[in-house]
Design an enzyme around this catalytic site. Structure first.
Site, PDB file in Angstrom:
ATOM      1  N   GLU A   5       0.993  -1.344   0.122  1.00  0.00           N
ATOM      2  CA  GLU A   5      -0.187  -0.041  -0.104  1.00  0.00           C
ATOM      3  C   GLU A   5       0.786   1.363   0.031  1.00  0.00           C
ATOM      4  O   GLU A   5       2.004   1.272   0.642  1.00  0.00           O
ATOM      5  CB  GLU A   5      -0.851   0.053   1.154  1.00  0.00           C
ATOM      6  CG  GLU A   5      -1.698   1.410   1.108  1.00  0.00           C
ATOM      7  CD  GLU A   5      -2.829   1.234   2.339  1.00  0.00           C
ATOM      8  OE1 GLU A   5      -3.675   2.189   2.178  1.00  0.00           O
ATOM      9  OE2 GLU A   5      -2.920   0.304   3.112  1.00  0.00           O
ATOM     10  N   GLU A  65      -7.014  -4.709   7.449  1.00  0.00           N
ATOM     11  CA  GLU A  65      -6.180  -3.794   7.885  1.00  0.00           C
ATOM     12  C   GLU A  65      -5.941  -3.805   9.105  1.00  0.00           C
ATOM     13  O   GLU A  65      -6.633  -4.464  10.108  1.00  0.00           O
ATOM     14  CB  GLU A  65      -6.506  -2.282   7.505  1.00  0.00           C
ATOM     15  CG  GLU A  65      -6.739  -1.977   6.023  1.00  0.00           C
ATOM     16  CD  GLU A  65      -7.020  -0.665   5.739  1.00  0.00           C
ATOM     17  OE1 GLU A  65      -6.231   0.221   5.436  1.00  0.00           O
ATOM     18  OE2 GLU A  65      -8.172  -0.366   6.064  1.00  0.00           O
ATOM     19  N   GLU A  75      -8.170   2.606  -4.237  1.00  0.00           N
ATOM     20  CA  GLU A  75      -8.917   2.436  -2.939  1.00  0.00           C
ATOM     21  C   GLU A  75      -9.779   3.764  -2.960  1.00  0.00           C
ATOM     22  O   GLU A  75      -9.040   4.617  -2.825  1.00  0.00           O
ATOM     23  CB  GLU A  75      -8.063   2.234  -1.800  1.00  0.00           C
ATOM     24  CG  GLU A  75      -7.284   0.884  -2.033  1.00  0.00           C
ATOM     25  CD  GLU A  75      -6.224   0.674  -0.748  1.00  0.00           C
ATOM     26  OE1 GLU A  75      -5.878  -0.415  -0.822  1.00  0.00           O
ATOM     27  OE2 GLU A  75      -6.229   1.452   0.171  1.00  0.00           O
ATOM     28  N   ASP A  98     -12.410   1.055   0.366  1.00  0.00           N
ATOM     29  CA  ASP A  98     -11.620   1.154   1.657  1.00  0.00           C
ATOM     30  C   ASP A  98     -12.681   1.404   2.819  1.00  0.00           C
ATOM     31  O   ASP A  98     -13.659   1.880   2.771  1.00  0.00           O
ATOM     32  CB  ASP A  98     -10.659   2.262   1.717  1.00  0.00           C
ATOM     33  CG  ASP A  98      -9.516   1.942   2.447  1.00  0.00           C
ATOM     34  OD1 ASP A  98      -9.369   1.043   3.173  1.00  0.00           O
ATOM     35  OD2 ASP A  98      -8.625   3.122   2.453  1.00  0.00           O
TER      36      ASP A  98
END
Length: 540
Positions: free
Chosen positions: A303, A477, A390, A420
């Site tokens: 990312e 995440e 995202e 996201d």
């Protein structure tokens, strides 16, 4: 003494009257001289001696003309007096208009500034003065709903209420629009000022009736102390700062100037200036956090995150400079700069590794976003299939049709799209149903310490079931412990990222992360240190 009397007379008597008086004085002075010289008798004798010249008739004509001129002068003098009075009235009105607001009759900004300058001469450390700034809350709807005539009526009523509340211990000015200022007299203390502020807030909250319709408004007030250590401009600036602190605190309240908050505001303004240069100089860099296949624990990509190490302030939190970039209209430039840096770096990596880039809501609304991304991909010769864009729910919630068109355009480029922070918004299911997402990212608030949070376990299990039904990949995440990882493995979550694997690192440290694919994630401290040392040595 006589000189003073003459000066006083000159100041009170107009030039026209001086001329008239001079004529009469001349006449009175000439009269005894003419009598002494017996000019009339001489004229009579001369006219008798020359009767054929008709001098007596000519003398009579002169007398008649003199009387006519006297009457004409009298009437002309009256006309001139009237013109002078009108001139003085217009001059006084012009002076008043130049110093007073025509709508409310209060001092205008210019006059208030003059009062401040005069007051500055009396301000001392022992005898500070106090200034208040007032701004009406929710005033724009009054104009929009009821019209500008109603807005003017409300302003006039507010001005009357302010004058009534402050009484004779303050001077009031209207600085413009719906903003007013008050300077309190020297003998006013803090307690009196705060009581006055409370009364003002209460008074202005009372409805203003316009043609039988009540209009509701309120006001916020900023207060500051004015000592001899600051000038008038700084005093007004501090009052203005405290006013906006009152508005930020909820409106319909007053707030005193806070030096600490003002310092933060100064620092933020300075950062805003430095941000533009930092973007142009690429001082804000692309950093990379690993994304790992949870089942095999192999590295599948990164990312892309923005990091700014300021030359004097050190590391600045992304939440700080991204917010500033959004506020000052630089978020588009910042985002494209970070994306370009990431694509340039990743172009030389293993072609199986992907990068994920988050687009802010403001950047997503840019009509040329897809075009800009396409240009970056072409310039960097980066395979679009290795890029995932995202977006958050706040980017798409306002108009699904526009959002879908933009996401479809991205997918036509070959770019994957991910939703996201899934689960934190209000339209998650509608977003998945209507928009062409390839992946969802479970927000870290549901993942971190999930082994100890039964409620989060149920939410994440539900998200996993939903994703499986829609044939979507899932990235979790915020994986920070082995317990978090084990639980997600049991749910067959496909991808993960978090501090357990690695924090975001600059580009120069990415090679050792790619080399770590041959090791088991997460790396222990010694393995990470060894690999990092080797990569730095190779880069040098």
């Amino acid at each position: 003494m006589m000189g003073r009397i003459w000066k006083t007379l000159r100041s009170r008597v107009s030039a026209t009257w001086v001329i008239h008086i001079s004529f009469f004085l001349s006449a009175f002075i000439a009269w005894p001289i003419m009598a002494e010289m017996e000019l009339f008798e001489r004229f009579y004798d001369y006219s008798r001696a020359h009767e054929d010249w008709d001098l007596d008739e000519f003398a009579l004509l002169i007398v008649n003309l003199t009387v006519a001129l006297l009457f004409s002068a009298f009437f002309q003098s009256g006309r001139l007096r009237k013109l002078v009075r009108q001139r003085d009235f217009e001059r006084d009105r012009a002076e008043k208009n130049a110093r007073h607001d025509p709508l409310t009759g209060l001092m205008n900004r210019r006059a208030f500034g003059s009062v401040l300058e005069q007051t500055a001469e009396t301000v001392t450390a022992d005898k500070p003065r106090y200034i208040a700034m007032l701004d009406l809350d929710r005033f724009k709807p009054v104009n929009d709903i009821h019209g500008h005539a109603a807005g003017d009526a409300a302003i006039r009523k507010v001005a009357q209420r302010i004058e009534a509340e402050v009484g004779e211990f303050a001077q009031v000015g209207r600085l413009g629009g719906d903003e007013f200022a008050v300077i309190f007299k020297a003998d006013t203390d803090v307690q009196q000022i705060e009581r006055c502020a409370r009364r003002l807030i209460h008074a202005i909250e009372q409805p203003v009736i316009y043609h039988g319709t009540p209009m509701h408004i309120s006001c916020s007030i900023g207060l500051t102390q004015w000592g001899d250590d600051i000038g008038t401009t700084e005093a007004l600036r501090r009052a203005d700062k405290s006013l906006y602190a009152a508005k930020d605190g909820g409106r319909a309240r007053f707030a005193w100037y806070d030096a600490e908050l003002d310092q933060k505001s100064h620092e933020r303004a300075q950062l805003e200036v430095e941000l533009t240069k930092a973007i142009a100089d690429r001082a804000i860099e692309a950093w990379f956090q690993p994304i790992v296949n949870i089942e095999t624990q192999g590295l599948i990509g990164f990312e892309v995150l923005a990091r700014w190490t300021h030359p004097t302030r050190g590391a600045i939190a992304p939440s700080v400079f991204i917010e500033i970039a959004e506020d000052c209209g630089q978020i588009g430039s910042l985002g494209l700069s970070i994306l370009r840096q990431a694509c340039e770096a990743a172009a030389s990596w293993d072609p199986t590794l992907t990068i994920a880039f988050n687009v802010s809501p403001l950047q997503f609304h840019d009509s040329k976003l897809v075009e800009h991304i396409k240009d970056v991909l072409n310039d960097c010769k980066f395979d679009a299939r290795r890029l995932t864009i995202e977006v958050t729910e706040s980017s798409i919630i306002h108009d699904f049709a526009i959002a879908r068109a933009k996401l479809d355009a991205l997918k036509e480029l070959g770019v994957a799209v991910a939703l996201d922070d899934f689960g934190t918004g209000y339209s998650s299911l509608a977003s998945l149903r209507q928009l062409p997402f390839d992946r969802i990212k479970i927000d870290r608030s549901f993942v971190t310490n999930i082994a100890d949070e039964p409620q989060n376990q149920k939410i994440v299990a539900g998200i996993m079931a939903l994703a499986k039904g829609l044939d979507l990949d899932v990235t979790a995440e915020g994986i920070e412990t082995k317990d978090d990882l084990s639980y997600l493995q049991e749910l067959s979550c496909s991808l993960g990222q978090g501090f357990l694997f690695e924090r975001a690192v600059p580009e120069k440290h990415v090679p050792w992360l790619m080399e770590s694919q041959s090791n088991e994630w997460p790396l222990n401290a010694q393995e990470a240190e060894d690999l990092q040392r080797k990569s730095i040595k190779a880069a040098s």
